[in-house]
Design a protein around this motif. Structure first.
Motif, PDB file in Angstrom:
ATOM      1  N   VAL A 170     -11.336   8.321  41.403  1.00  0.00           N
ATOM      2  CA  VAL A 170     -11.958   8.924  40.214  1.00  0.00           C
ATOM      3  C   VAL A 170     -11.700  10.426  40.179  1.00  0.00           C
ATOM      4  CG1 VAL A 170     -14.151   9.459  39.101  1.00  0.00           C
ATOM      5  CG2 VAL A 170     -13.732   7.158  39.967  1.00  0.00           C
ATOM      6  N   THR A 171     -11.879  11.089  41.319  1.00  0.00           N
ATOM      7  CA  THR A 171     -11.701  12.539  41.377  1.00  0.00           C
ATOM      8  C   THR A 171     -10.267  12.945  41.103  1.00  0.00           C
ATOM      9  OG1 THR A 171     -13.496  12.711  43.000  1.00  0.00           O
ATOM     10  CG2 THR A 171     -11.990  14.573  42.817  1.00  0.00           C
TER      11      THR A 171
ATOM     12  N   THR B 198      -6.491  15.270  37.384  1.00  0.00           N
ATOM     13  CA  THR B 198      -5.101  15.282  36.917  1.00  0.00           C
ATOM     14  C   THR B 198      -5.025  15.164  35.400  1.00  0.00           C
ATOM     15  OG1 THR B 198      -4.359  14.265  38.992  1.00  0.00           O
ATOM     16  CG2 THR B 198      -2.851  14.163  37.117  1.00  0.00           C
ATOM     17  N   LEU B 199      -5.783  14.233  34.848  1.00  0.00           N
ATOM     18  CA  LEU B 199      -5.834  14.088  33.391  1.00  0.00           C
ATOM     19  C   LEU B 199      -6.434  15.331  32.748  1.00  0.00           C
ATOM     20  CD1 LEU B 199      -7.003  10.364  33.021  1.00  0.00           C
ATOM     21  CD2 LEU B 199      -4.700  11.289  32.686  1.00  0.00           C
TER      22      LEU B 199
ATOM     23  N   ALA C  89      -5.833  20.164  29.565  1.00  0.00           N
ATOM     24  CA  ALA C  89      -5.971  21.609  29.379  1.00  0.00           C
ATOM     25  C   ALA C  89      -4.686  22.216  28.847  1.00  0.00           C
ATOM     26  CB  ALA C  89      -6.355  22.267  30.708  1.00  0.00           C
ATOM     27  N   VAL C  90      -3.551  21.769  29.385  1.00  0.00           N
ATOM     28  CA  VAL C  90      -2.254  22.273  28.911  1.00  0.00           C
ATOM     29  C   VAL C  90      -2.027  21.865  27.458  1.00  0.00           C
ATOM     30  CG1 VAL C  90       0.237  22.130  29.227  1.00  0.00           C
ATOM     31  CG2 VAL C  90      -1.264  22.285  31.229  1.00  0.00           C
ATOM     32  N   ALA C  91      -2.266  20.596  27.144  1.00  0.00           N
ATOM     33  CA  ALA C  91      -2.074  20.118  25.772  1.00  0.00           C
ATOM     34  C   ALA C  91      -3.031  20.829  24.815  1.00  0.00           C
ATOM     35  CB  ALA C  91      -2.306  18.602  25.726  1.00  0.00           C
ATOM     36  N   PHE C  92      -4.266  21.024  25.238  1.00  0.00           N
ATOM     37  CA  PHE C  92      -5.263  21.709  24.416  1.00  0.00           C
ATOM     38  C   PHE C  92      -4.814  23.128  24.088  1.00  0.00           C
ATOM     39  CE2 PHE C  92      -9.056  24.436  24.234  1.00  0.00           C
ATOM     40  CZ  PHE C  92      -9.781  23.817  23.218  1.00  0.00           C
TER      41      PHE C  92
ATOM     42  N   ALA D 162      -9.117  21.684  35.185  1.00  0.00           N
ATOM     43  CA  ALA D 162      -7.847  22.275  35.632  1.00  0.00           C
ATOM     44  C   ALA D 162      -8.042  23.072  36.913  1.00  0.00           C
ATOM     45  CB  ALA D 162      -7.262  23.169  34.532  1.00  0.00           C
ATOM     46  N   ARG D 163      -9.166  23.778  37.008  1.00  0.00           N
ATOM     47  CA  ARG D 163      -9.495  24.510  38.234  1.00  0.00           C
ATOM     48  C   ARG D 163      -9.633  23.554  39.409  1.00  0.00           C
ATOM     49  NH1 ARG D 163     -14.207  23.171  40.726  1.00  0.00           N
ATOM     50  NH2 ARG D 163     -15.204  23.262  38.678  1.00  0.00           N
ATOM     51  N   MET D 164     -10.296  22.444  39.158  1.00  0.00           N
ATOM     52  CA  MET D 164     -10.485  21.437  40.193  1.00  0.00           C
ATOM     53  C   MET D 164      -9.131  20.904  40.669  1.00  0.00           C
ATOM     54  SD  MET D 164     -12.689  17.906  39.836  1.00  0.00           S
ATOM     55  CE  MET D 164     -14.114  18.791  39.179  1.00  0.00           C
TER      56      MET D 164
END
Length: 292
Positions: free
Chosen positions: A10-11, A16-17, A22-25, A195-197
């Motif tokens: 899950v993590t 990753t998603l 974040a990049v797509a946003f 994304a930080r995670m």
């Protein structure tokens, strides 16, 4: 063990998603200064939580702290979503006990035989071990007896999911506050949270994998740990890995004036401020014939 493996899947998948999102946003809506600031602030907070908290405080006991600082260090480290305190500490103590030998949970040694053995080993050392590690087979509780006796640590450990969600909620609310609207909140969640995670996961795992493959070895330890100077900044000092394996009980990894160790610097400042104590610093050697 099923819960730990499910938690790992899950993590890893979620972060990753989240990074991809974040990049797509940002491609569609742009990247704001608030997005970058929240990523940087949350990264620094949680990276110190991992390196200064989970690693040097809870695992190696390189300094001591009162209840309030213990809670803050536990929350900061848990927000990184790299596993509960007891799991993290037991795995890392196991790593030091069997570094690069049978029993090491995440050694990047070649796996099997053939042309892909080295690649399989790197994958295992980097993140593959998360899906195969079985702490129950080596009675993990025997590695962290003093932590299990600490009620504060046990409570922090049980509330691990809450701290992970807090690590996502804080940048989300901050994005809403500073940028306003759904766009600000979503930017905070994606960049300051997921994304930080994702970034911190792979930086930490790089010490486990590449930190035992490349770099220099000023100390001839029994394992294959290396120093990687180029990663010192983003690992907040964790990539001086050979230094650490040579003297794992010390509160900092810096052994030269040019070796950047932000974690060690922060611990020293906390010590001067009286917020931590019993910090383990290197013992300065006195030349022969010289008295103090």
């Amino acid at each position: 063990m099923r819960i730990l493996r499910l938690l790992a899947y899950v993590t890893v998948i979620t972060s990753t998603l989240g990074f991809a999102g974040a990049v797509a946003f940002s491609v569609h809506y742009g990247l704001t200064g608030t997005d970058l600031a929240l990523f940087a602030v949350m990264y620094l907070l949680t990276s110190f939580g991992v390196e200064g908290g989970l690693h040097r405080f809870f695992t190696h006991k390189s300094y001591s702290a009162g209840p309030v600082m213990t809670v803050l260090l536990g929350i900061a480290g848990s927000m990184a979503a790299q596993g509960p305190i007891l799991f993290w500490a037991s795995v890392h103590r196991r790593h030091h006990a069997f570094a690069d030998r049978d029993g090491d949970p995440h050694s990047p040694r070649p796996v099997g035989h053939g042309g892909f053995a080295r690649l399989k080993g790197i994958w295992h050392g980097h993140m593959g071990w998360l899906f195969t590690v079985d702490p129950g087979s080596w009675r993990w509780h025997r590695l962290v007896p003093e932590l299990l006796r600490d009620r504060t640590v046990v409570r922090l450990n049980r509330l691990y999911p809450v701290w992970v969600l807090l690590g996502l909620a804080v940048p989300t609310l901050a994005g809403l506050l500073f940028d306003g609207g759904v766009r600000g909140a979503l930017g905070g969640l994606l960049w300051g949270g997921l994304a930080r995670m994702f970034a911190l996961h792979h930086v930490t795992w790089s010490v486990n994998s590449f930190g035992h493959l490349v770099g220099n070895r000023p100390h001839r330890t029994r394992d294959r740990s290396h120093n990687i100077a180029s990663l010192a900044t983003i690992t907040v000092g964790g990539s001086w890995h050979n230094n650490h394996h040579a003297q794992p009980a010390l509160a900092h990894n810096r052994q030269g004036f040019w070796q950047f160790d932000l974690t060690g610097t922060i611990i020293r400042l906390l010590d001067r401020a009286g917020l931590v104590h019993d910090v383990r610093y290197p013992v300065r050697r006195v030349p022969k014939g010289v008295t103090r």
